[in-house]
Design a protein around this motif. Structure first.
Motif, short mmCIF file in Angstrom:
data_model
loop_
_atom_site.label_atom_id
_atom_site.label_comp_id
_atom_site.label_asym_id
_atom_site.label_seq_id
_atom_site.Cartn_x
_atom_site.Cartn_y
_atom_site.Cartn_z
N GLY A 27 5.02 -9.59 0.73
CA GLY A 27 5.69 -8.91 1.38
C GLY A 27 5.74 -7.28 1.14
O GLY A 27 5.64 -6.40 2.24
N ALA A 28 5.87 -6.91 -0.06
CA ALA A 28 5.82 -5.64 -0.56
C ALA A 28 4.45 -4.91 0.01
O ALA A 28 4.53 -3.79 0.38
N THR A 29 3.44 -5.84 -0.19
CA THR A 29 2.07 -5.23 -0.07
C THR A 29 1.80 -5.12 1.51
O THR A 29 1.37 -3.93 2.01
N LEU A 30 2.42 -6.00 2.42
CA LEU A 30 2.48 -5.57 3.81
C LEU A 30 3.21 -4.53 4.16
O LEU A 30 2.87 -3.77 5.00
N PHE A 36 3.73 3.35 8.82
CA PHE A 36 3.32 4.37 9.49
C PHE A 36 3.19 5.79 8.47
O PHE A 36 2.55 6.58 8.59
N TYR A 37 4.29 5.74 7.69
CA TYR A 37 4.25 6.86 6.78
C TYR A 37 4.17 6.50 5.08
O TYR A 37 4.81 7.35 4.55
N SER A 38 3.91 5.40 5.04
CA SER A 38 3.50 5.28 3.46
C SER A 38 2.56 6.10 2.97
O SER A 38 1.58 6.80 3.56
N ASP A 39 2.47 6.12 1.53
CA ASP A 39 1.57 7.08 0.90
C ASP A 39 0.15 6.47 0.94
O ASP A 39 -0.66 7.58 1.02
N LEU A 43 -2.29 9.17 2.65
CA LEU A 43 -3.55 9.71 1.72
C LEU A 43 -4.68 9.45 2.42
O LEU A 43 -5.54 10.32 2.39
N THR A 44 -4.94 8.21 2.80
CA THR A 44 -5.93 7.84 3.66
C THR A 44 -6.41 8.89 4.75
O THR A 44 -7.79 9.07 4.88
N SER A 45 -5.60 8.92 5.65
CA SER A 45 -5.73 9.63 6.88
C SER A 45 -6.00 11.12 6.61
O SER A 45 -6.90 11.72 7.06
N SER A 46 -5.33 11.77 5.56
CA SER A 46 -5.51 13.02 5.21
C SER A 46 -7.07 13.27 4.50
O SER A 46 -7.63 14.40 4.64
N CYS A 47 -7.41 12.29 3.67
CA CYS A 47 -8.71 12.34 3.00
C CYS A 47 -9.90 12.23 4.12
O CYS A 47 -10.81 12.61 4.12
N HIS A 55 -4.81 6.23 12.14
CA HIS A 55 -5.39 5.62 10.95
C HIS A 55 -4.33 4.21 10.86
O HIS A 55 -4.59 3.21 10.76
N ALA A 56 -2.94 4.30 11.23
CA ALA A 56 -2.10 3.45 11.07
C ALA A 56 -1.91 2.39 12.08
O ALA A 56 -1.96 1.21 11.64
#
Length: 81
Positions: A27-30, A36-39, A43-47, A55-56
Motif C-alpha cells: 500500500g505504501a508503494t502504491l 500526483f505530487y510524490s517525490d 523528480l521523474t517529470s522534472s528529469c 507523467h502522473a
C-alpha cells in the motif's frame, strides 16, 4: 506510520503478520507511485522535462492494474492462509 496501529490489530485478530506487513508495504508503494505530487513523480517529470500531471496520469493505469492484482492476491492469501 500505520504499522503501530495495524500490526497490533492484526495480532489481536490472529492474522498472518507476514501477510499484513506485505500489505502495508504494498500500500505504501502504491501510494508513492500513484500520488500526483510524490517525490518520485516530481523528480521523474522534472528529469524528463515534462509536465508533472502528464507523467502522473500516464503512470496511473499501471499503478491501478498492479493494485488490482495485489488486492486479488492478498484476498486469496487471506482466505487460504
Amino acid at each position: 506510520m500505520v504499522s503501530p496501529i495495524i500490526i497490533p490489530l492484526a495480532f489481536s485478530i490472529g492474522a498472518n503478520p507476514l501477510l499484513i506487513m506485505g500489505a502495508i508495504v504494498s500500500g505504501a508503494t502504491l501510494g508513492s507511485h500513484a500520488c500526483f505530487y510524490s517525490d518520485a513523480t516530481v523528480l521523474t517529470s522534472s528529469c524528463c522535462k515534462m509536465n508533472n500531471m502528464d507523467h502522473a496520469l500516464s503512470q496511473l493505469p499501471y499503478a491501478m492494474c498492479a493494485a488490482g492484482f495485489a488486492a486479488t492476491g492478498y484476498l486469496a492469501c487471506g482466505f487460504l492462509m
